[in-house]
Design an enzyme around this catalytic site. Structure first.
Site, PDB file in Angstrom:
ATOM      1  N   MET A  19     -11.678   9.679  45.479  1.00 36.73           N
ATOM      2  CA  MET A  19     -12.465  10.673  46.226  1.00 36.73           C
ATOM      3  C   MET A  19     -12.472  11.958  45.416  1.00 36.73           C
ATOM      4  SD  MET A  19     -11.330  10.063  50.202  1.00 36.73           S
ATOM      5  CE  MET A  19      -9.582   9.934  49.893  1.00 36.73           C
ATOM      6  N   ALA A  20     -13.668  12.299  44.908  1.00 33.28           N
ATOM      7  CA  ALA A  20     -13.805  13.514  44.108  1.00 33.28           C
ATOM      8  C   ALA A  20     -13.394  14.709  44.962  1.00 33.28           C
ATOM      9  CB  ALA A  20     -15.247  13.657  43.633  1.00 33.28           C
ATOM     10  N   CYS A 102     -21.102   5.963  44.847  1.00 36.67           N
ATOM     11  CA  CYS A 102     -21.277   7.323  45.345  1.00 36.67           C
ATOM     12  C   CYS A 102     -22.699   7.505  45.868  1.00 36.67           C
ATOM     13  CB  CYS A 102     -20.991   8.301  44.211  1.00 36.67           C
ATOM     14  SG  CYS A 102     -20.981   9.986  44.757  1.00 36.67           S
ATOM     15  N   ASN A 202     -13.530  -2.123  51.423  1.00 37.64           N
ATOM     16  CA  ASN A 202     -13.389  -0.686  51.695  1.00 37.64           C
ATOM     17  C   ASN A 202     -14.374  -0.243  52.772  1.00 37.64           C
ATOM     18  OD1 ASN A 202     -14.824   2.151  50.219  1.00 37.64           O
ATOM     19  ND2 ASN A 202     -12.796   2.237  51.123  1.00 37.64           N
ATOM     20  N   ASP A 204     -13.944   2.630  56.399  1.00 36.40           N
ATOM     21  CA  ASP A 204     -13.521   2.842  57.787  1.00 36.40           C
ATOM     22  C   ASP A 204     -12.198   2.184  58.153  1.00 36.40           C
ATOM     23  OD1 ASP A 204     -15.907   4.166  57.948  1.00 36.40           O
ATOM     24  OD2 ASP A 204     -16.826   2.850  59.443  1.00 36.40           O
ATOM     25  N   GLY A 226      -9.658   5.373  52.170  1.00 36.18           N
ATOM     26  CA  GLY A 226     -10.055   6.688  51.674  1.00 36.18           C
ATOM     27  C   GLY A 226      -9.741   7.806  52.640  1.00 36.18           C
ATOM     28  N   ARG A 227     -10.723   8.155  53.480  1.00 36.31           N
ATOM     29  CA  ARG A 227     -10.647   9.416  54.217  1.00 36.31           C
ATOM     30  C   ARG A 227      -9.425   9.556  55.112  1.00 36.31           C
ATOM     31  NH1 ARG A 227     -16.412   8.729  56.549  1.00 36.31           N
ATOM     32  NH2 ARG A 227     -15.671   6.600  56.253  1.00 36.31           N
TER      33      ARG A 227
HETATM   34  C1  LIG Z   1     -14.829  13.503  49.668  1.00 33.80           C
HETATM   35  C2  LIG Z   1     -15.170  12.136  49.130  1.00 33.80           C
HETATM   36  C3  LIG Z   1     -15.320  11.952  47.769  1.00 33.80           C
HETATM   37  C4  LIG Z   1     -15.619  10.682  47.251  1.00 33.80           C
HETATM   38  N1  LIG Z   1     -15.709  10.514  45.903  1.00 33.80           N
HETATM   39  C5  LIG Z   1     -15.895   9.283  45.386  1.00 33.80           C
HETATM   40  C6  LIG Z   1     -15.865   9.069  43.977  1.00 33.80           C
HETATM   41  O1  LIG Z   1     -15.653   9.984  43.179  1.00 33.80           O
HETATM   42  N2  LIG Z   1     -16.056   7.797  43.533  1.00 33.80           N
HETATM   43  C7  LIG Z   1     -16.283   6.746  44.394  1.00 33.80           C
HETATM   44  O2  LIG Z   1     -16.449   5.609  43.940  1.00 33.80           O
HETATM   45  N3  LIG Z   1     -16.306   6.934  45.731  1.00 33.80           N
HETATM   46  C8  LIG Z   1     -16.096   8.151  46.236  1.00 33.80           C
HETATM   47  N4  LIG Z   1     -16.042   8.321  47.589  1.00 33.80           N
HETATM   48  C9  LIG Z   1     -16.142   7.146  48.472  1.00 33.80           C
HETATM   49  C10 LIG Z   1     -14.750   6.572  48.783  1.00 33.80           C
HETATM   50  O3  LIG Z   1     -14.138   6.073  47.611  1.00 33.80           O
HETATM   51  C11 LIG Z   1     -14.835   5.431  49.819  1.00 33.80           C
HETATM   52  O4  LIG Z   1     -15.625   4.413  49.294  1.00 33.80           O
HETATM   53  C12 LIG Z   1     -15.432   5.908  51.146  1.00 33.80           C
HETATM   54  O5  LIG Z   1     -14.861   7.133  51.555  1.00 33.80           O
HETATM   55  C13 LIG Z   1     -15.237   4.852  52.250  1.00 33.80           C
HETATM   56  O6  LIG Z   1     -13.884   4.614  52.492  1.00 33.80           O
HETATM   57  P1  LIG Z   1     -13.142   5.271  53.786  1.00 33.80           P
HETATM   58  O7  LIG Z   1     -13.945   4.921  55.002  1.00 33.80           O
HETATM   59  O8  LIG Z   1     -11.775   4.633  53.801  1.00 33.80           O
HETATM   60  O9  LIG Z   1     -13.105   6.750  53.556  1.00 33.80           O
HETATM   61  C14 LIG Z   1     -15.779   9.580  48.126  1.00 33.80           C
HETATM   62  C15 LIG Z   1     -15.630   9.788  49.497  1.00 33.80           C
HETATM   63  C16 LIG Z   1     -15.319  11.026  50.012  1.00 33.80           C
HETATM   64  C17 LIG Z   1     -15.137  11.203  51.499  1.00 33.80           C
END
Ligand SMILES: Cc1cc2nc3c(=O)[nH]c(=O)nc-3n(C[C@H](O)[C@H](O)[C@H](O)COP(=O)(O)O)c2cc1C
Length: 331
Positions: A19-20, A102, A202, A204, A226-227
């Site tokens: 997550m950037a 992304c 991946n 939620d 992630g989040r």
């Molecule tokens: C703030 C933020 C930054 C993210 N940056 C990237 C990134 O740099 N590269 C990437 O592949 N996914 C990125 N994602 C997506 C996450 O890797 C992930 O696929 C997405 O949040 C879904 O997973 P989650 O529901 O567990 O959060 C980002 C998500 C968030 C919320």
């Protein structure tokens, strides 16, 4: 069976999502300590002119991190991505992950990220170029497709497999979905059944039970979180415990949460320097404490703290007196 990518064997099947702006080295170290078996760097853009920036240098800093070091790269031009992969391997990357997940329209001002899913020929050209350029395993992260009526994840997965990609992560949304609606796991299940390479599911996953449900339903080799880790970095240990015992552990004690947060903040100050570290720490404090009923009382003092000492004292005062009626800012 252990989860492996190329020659690397992971401690478990739980990955922290890249997550950037979030998964910098201090946060990755925190999550590894709290049970994540795999972490991935924040994406590094493939435009050569970005390489000398402080931001890129910090994103490429893996000092003291437990391996394998996975570096995610982003871009839309095969040769540039290949060169970026080589550059990062020369600087310590042990696995290169390509970002096609992304949703931003433009990543680094070129069509990149999940926009590429619309163009399978370009996907193939990128994967072949990067694979040919480096000896280390190359992995790919995608969404389920470009849009709901173009869920082409299986087509992309087969291309990836053909190109020698070592593992595939799928976020259960399309590019069009952005982060709206619920992630779906049916497409991930179909992809897993349709290719032989490891698949990481991946989207939620926000509890140990959900992690188990997604793992069972998709038959994925690993899951990526992630989040929710922003708020609950200890979720990895919880999921691991649940997988092992079938019992969801209790919420960690305040004492543990305090120790983890303070350790994380000190690592942020050391990594970014005090001035920037204090500012970056604010968002982590908000994420980790923001769910607490009484957080509103202490938040202004925490957000206004200008020095590391002030921030740390305020956190300690908060944890020492979590049931206060009023809060005096630490001096
Ligand atoms: C703030 C933020 C930054 C993210 N940056 C990237 C990134 O740099 N590269 C990437 O592949 N996914 C990125 N994602 C997506 C996450 O890797 C992930 O696929 C997405 O949040 C879904 O997973 P989650 O529901 O567990 O959060 C980002 C998500 C968030 C919320």
């Amino acid at each position: 069976m252990p989860f492996t990518i190329g020659p690397y064997r992971f401690d478990n099947r739980l990955a922290l999502a890249p997550m950037a702006g979030v998964t910098d080295r201090p946060f990755r170290q925190l999550c590894r300590r709290l049970g994540a078996g795999m972490t991935v760097s924040e994406m590094i853009g493939s435009q050569p002119q970005l390489r000398d920036s402080r931001k890129t240098r910090l994103r490429m800093d893996h000092d003291g991190e437990p391996g394998p070091i996975i570096v995610q790269i982003a871009g839309g031009i095969p040769e540039q991505l290949a060169a970026t992969a080589v550059f990062n391997v020369e600087h310590g990357a042990q696995i290169i992950d390509i970002n096609m997940g992304c949703p931003a329209k433009k990543v680094c001002r070129v069509d990149a990220g999940s926009a590429l899913l619309r163009d399978p020929d370009l996907v193939e050209a990128i994967l072949r170029a990067v694979k040919a350029a480096v000896e280390v395993p190359v992995t790919l992260k995608i969404r389920t497709g470009w849009s709901r009526d173009q869920r082409n994840a299986l087509e992309i997965a087969r291309i990836a497999e053909d190109c020698g990609i070592a593992a595939l992560t799928i976020h259960g949304r399309t590019r069009e979905d952005k982060f709206l609606g619920d992630a779906e796991y049916e497409t991930i299940r179909r992809v897993k059944a349709g290719v032989a390479i490891p698949v990481i599911a991946n989207g939620d996953i926000d509890s140990a039970k959900k992690a188990k449900m997604v793992m069972d339903f998709t038959a994925a080799d690993a899951i990526m979180v992630g989040r929710i880790a922003q708020q609950r970095p200890w979720i990895f240990g919880h999921i691991e415990h649940y997988f092992r015992t079938g019992i969801e552990p209790d919420e960690p004690s305040d004492e543990l949460k305090q120790n983890w947060l303070i350790g994380h903040l000190k690592n942020l100050y050391a990594f970014y320097g005090e001035h920037q570290g204090v500012r970056i720490a604010r968002k982590h404090i908000n994420w980790q404490l923001g769910q607490n009923d009484n957080y509103g009382i202490v938040k202004p003092a925490l957000m206004q703290a200008q020095t590391a000492a002030e921030q740390l004292q305020t956190i300690s005062a908060y944890f020492d007196n979590p049931h206060f009626e009023s809060f005096d800012r630490a001096s």
